[in-house]
Motif scaffolding. Sequence first.
Motif, PDB file in Angstrom:
ATOM      1  N   ALA A   1     100.645  75.269 -73.577  1.00 59.62           N
ATOM      2  CA  ALA A   1     101.341  74.286 -74.411  1.00 59.62           C
ATOM      3  C   ALA A   1     101.346  74.721 -75.871  1.00 59.62           C
ATOM      4  CB  ALA A   1     100.657  72.928 -74.281  1.00 59.62           C
ATOM      5  N   ILE A   2     102.374  74.273 -76.583  1.00 58.81           N
ATOM      6  CA  ILE A   2     102.415  74.447 -78.050  1.00 58.81           C
ATOM      7  C   ILE A   2     102.617  73.053 -78.665  1.00 58.81           C
ATOM      8  CG2 ILE A   2     103.330  76.804 -77.961  1.00 58.81           C
ATOM      9  CD1 ILE A   2     105.671  74.176 -79.157  1.00 58.81           C
ATOM     10  N   VAL A   3     102.260  72.925 -79.941  1.00 55.71           N
ATOM     11  CA  VAL A   3     102.508  71.660 -80.643  1.00 55.71           C
ATOM     12  C   VAL A   3     103.267  71.996 -81.926  1.00 55.71           C
ATOM     13  CG1 VAL A   3     100.184  71.766 -81.707  1.00 55.71           C
ATOM     14  CG2 VAL A   3     101.444  69.603 -81.698  1.00 55.71           C
ATOM     15  N   GLN A   4     104.202  71.130 -82.320  1.00 59.12           N
ATOM     16  CA  GLN A   4     104.933  71.405 -83.563  1.00 59.12           C
ATOM     17  C   GLN A   4     105.320  70.101 -84.263  1.00 59.12           C
ATOM     18  OE1 GLN A   4     108.907  72.974 -83.324  1.00 59.12           O
ATOM     19  NE2 GLN A   4     109.460  71.840 -81.470  1.00 59.12           N
ATOM     20  N   ASN A   5     105.419  70.178 -85.593  1.00 57.67           N
ATOM     21  CA  ASN A   5     106.050  69.093 -86.342  1.00 57.67           C
ATOM     22  C   ASN A   5     107.466  69.539 -86.718  1.00 57.67           C
ATOM     23  OD1 ASN A   5     105.798  70.713 -88.681  1.00 57.67           O
ATOM     24  ND2 ASN A   5     103.839  69.782 -89.237  1.00 57.67           N
ATOM     25  N   GLY A   6     108.210  68.671 -87.393  1.00 55.10           N
ATOM     26  CA  GLY A   6     109.599  69.025 -87.741  1.00 55.10           C
ATOM     27  C   GLY A   6     110.408  69.349 -86.499  1.00 55.10           C
TER      28      GLY A   6
ATOM     29  N   ASN B   1     108.325  68.007 -73.785  1.00 55.53           N
ATOM     30  CA  ASN B   1     107.479  67.296 -72.819  1.00 55.53           C
ATOM     31  C   ASN B   1     106.973  65.987 -73.392  1.00 55.53           C
ATOM     32  OD1 ASN B   1     107.156  70.387 -72.291  1.00 55.53           O
ATOM     33  ND2 ASN B   1     106.849  69.325 -70.348  1.00 55.53           N
ATOM     34  N   GLN B   2     106.536  66.024 -74.663  1.00 51.37           N
ATOM     35  CA  GLN B   2     106.090  64.787 -75.307  1.00 51.37           C
ATOM     36  C   GLN B   2     106.613  64.780 -76.741  1.00 51.37           C
ATOM     37  OE1 GLN B   2     101.673  64.888 -74.155  1.00 51.37           O
ATOM     38  NE2 GLN B   2     102.303  62.778 -73.729  1.00 51.37           N
ATOM     39  N   VAL B   3     107.031  63.612 -77.211  1.00 55.07           N
ATOM     40  CA  VAL B   3     107.505  63.472 -78.595  1.00 55.07           C
ATOM     41  C   VAL B   3     106.799  62.256 -79.204  1.00 55.07           C
ATOM     42  CG1 VAL B   3     109.503  63.290 -80.116  1.00 55.07           C
ATOM     43  CG2 VAL B   3     109.793  64.299 -77.839  1.00 55.07           C
TER      44      VAL B   3
ATOM     45  N   ALA C   1      93.802  62.258 -76.625  1.00 57.14           N
ATOM     46  CA  ALA C   1      93.817  61.276 -75.529  1.00 57.14           C
ATOM     47  C   ALA C   1      95.263  60.910 -75.178  1.00 57.14           C
ATOM     48  CB  ALA C   1      93.038  60.032 -75.946  1.00 57.14           C
ATOM     49  N   LEU C   2      96.197  61.226 -76.055  1.00 53.14           N
ATOM     50  CA  LEU C   2      97.609  60.905 -75.799  1.00 53.14           C
ATOM     51  C   LEU C   2      98.311  61.981 -74.974  1.00 53.14           C
ATOM     52  CD1 LEU C   2      98.525  59.702 -79.409  1.00 53.14           C
ATOM     53  CD2 LEU C   2      98.123  58.251 -77.417  1.00 53.14           C
ATOM     54  N   LEU C   3      97.633  63.098 -74.759  1.00 55.83           N
ATOM     55  CA  LEU C   3      98.268  64.184 -73.997  1.00 55.83           C
ATOM     56  C   LEU C   3      98.467  63.774 -72.539  1.00 55.83           C
ATOM     57  CD1 LEU C   3      96.438  67.445 -75.209  1.00 55.83           C
ATOM     58  CD2 LEU C   3      98.823  66.792 -75.595  1.00 55.83           C
ATOM     59  N   ALA C   4      99.643  64.098 -72.006  1.00 53.69           N
ATOM     60  CA  ALA C   4      99.901  63.805 -70.588  1.00 53.69           C
ATOM     61  C   ALA C   4      98.921  64.621 -69.729  1.00 53.69           C
ATOM     62  CB  ALA C   4     101.335  64.176 -70.240  1.00 53.69           C
TER      63      ALA C   4
END
Length: 376
Positions: free
Chosen positions: A188-193, A236-238, A251-254
């Motif tokens: 997984a990766i996480v990003q803003n913008g 996957n998640q926004v 804790a919010l991760l699927a």
Amino acid sequence: MASVRLVALKAPYVPSSLRNLSNFLLLRTHAFTVRDFSTAMSPPSTAVIYDQYGPPDSVTRIVEFSPVELKETDVCVKMLAAPINPSDINRIEGVYPVRPQLPSVGGYEGVGEVHSLGSSVKDFSPGDWVIPSPPTSGTWQTYVVKDQSVWHKIDKGTPIEYAASITVNPLTALKMLEDFASLKAGDAIVQNGATSIVGQCIIQLARNQGIHSINIIRDRAGSDEVKEKLTKLGANQVFTESQLEVKNVKALLADDIPEPALGFNCVGGNAASLVLKFLRQGGTMVTYGGMSKKPITVSTSSFIFKDLSLRGFWLQQWMTSDKAKECRKMIDYLLSLVREGKLTYEMELTPFSDFHAAMDKALGKLGSQPKQVIKF
Ligand SMILES: NC(=O)c1ccc[n+]([C@@H]2O[C@H](COP(=O)([O-])OP(=O)(O)OC[C@H]3O[C@@H](n4cnc5c(N)ncnc54)[C@H](OP(=O)(O)O)[C@@H]3O)[C@@H](O)[C@H]2O)c1
């Protein structure tokens, strides 16, 4: 070439040695000069220029340039479209690390159609579609004359707005996904913008490789609609920033999404802290933009207990001349994804005559807007 020469007969002569912009501006007041009819000339060009750094909505203006003579290896390109990117704005503001010499024509990437050729050019024909690759300053004008080495021929089956905007943002997304961690399907990766073009490309390029993306957007009216759009692209998640004002964001991760090893930040401030909070032990955050103009604050514990790494990425630095081949291969790959419908992002084509309206949108004066692409 015949039609080009006809134009040249009537047009003011501008020797190739005087092609830089300040000379153009001076020559606009000069009388017509006799010249050699066999030399190819560009048509006159209409351009967006700035002669001082400052707010782009006040320092840019539209001017007419006289035709220029094509040197043997020059290609004259009739521009079809060019985007307004945040870095174009920063260049005009004079806050970009590379400050263009003034006066300067705006724009850095774009697409055009070959109009005419210098006498020794063999690899291009009138009608070919080309992009400057690596990009080059001065794409916000109707005709651009540059050496053949600047131009990269592309498939004419590509929608012009994508051909015009394929380098700066999609290539950044592709390069950053490859360069900072060896990701594999299931990671997984996480990003803003995440609404930015880079963000939209990261979502899709990650999805194509089976990599999950966790996305952070600014709070806004209609955020559900934005979340839906990004989800359709493959997010996957926004989350909006305010949804992440909790003690433990993880804790919010699927259930099927692992803690990300890699994060991307183009906003700074609180949005960067949120990326850091999602990262797993030993993870890396890559900063490539600073849209909020706020600094990044990193907690001491992020370093001591999570051993996070902070890195940076600048496409222009990477695209030094020896990378031209690699860069063009990656561009061709990205354009093929576009044509196959595997890479898409939101843009608005605006006629050149409405340049200042497009600039106002790009400056965010009307709130969040799609990427503005000028159509010549
Ligand atoms: N380092 C490099 O080599 C490189 C290469 C390409 C791009 N970039 C950078 O990447 C970033 C995105 O570029 P882009 O062309 O993809 O963007 P874009 O499509 O023009 O979109 C602008 C993005 O910035 C967000 N934004 C605008 N003002 C903001 C603010 N005050 N606070 C927080 N977010 C704000 C927008 O969010 P909303 O949807 O909420 O309005 C949107 O996500 C820019 O910073 C650009 O300079 C860097």
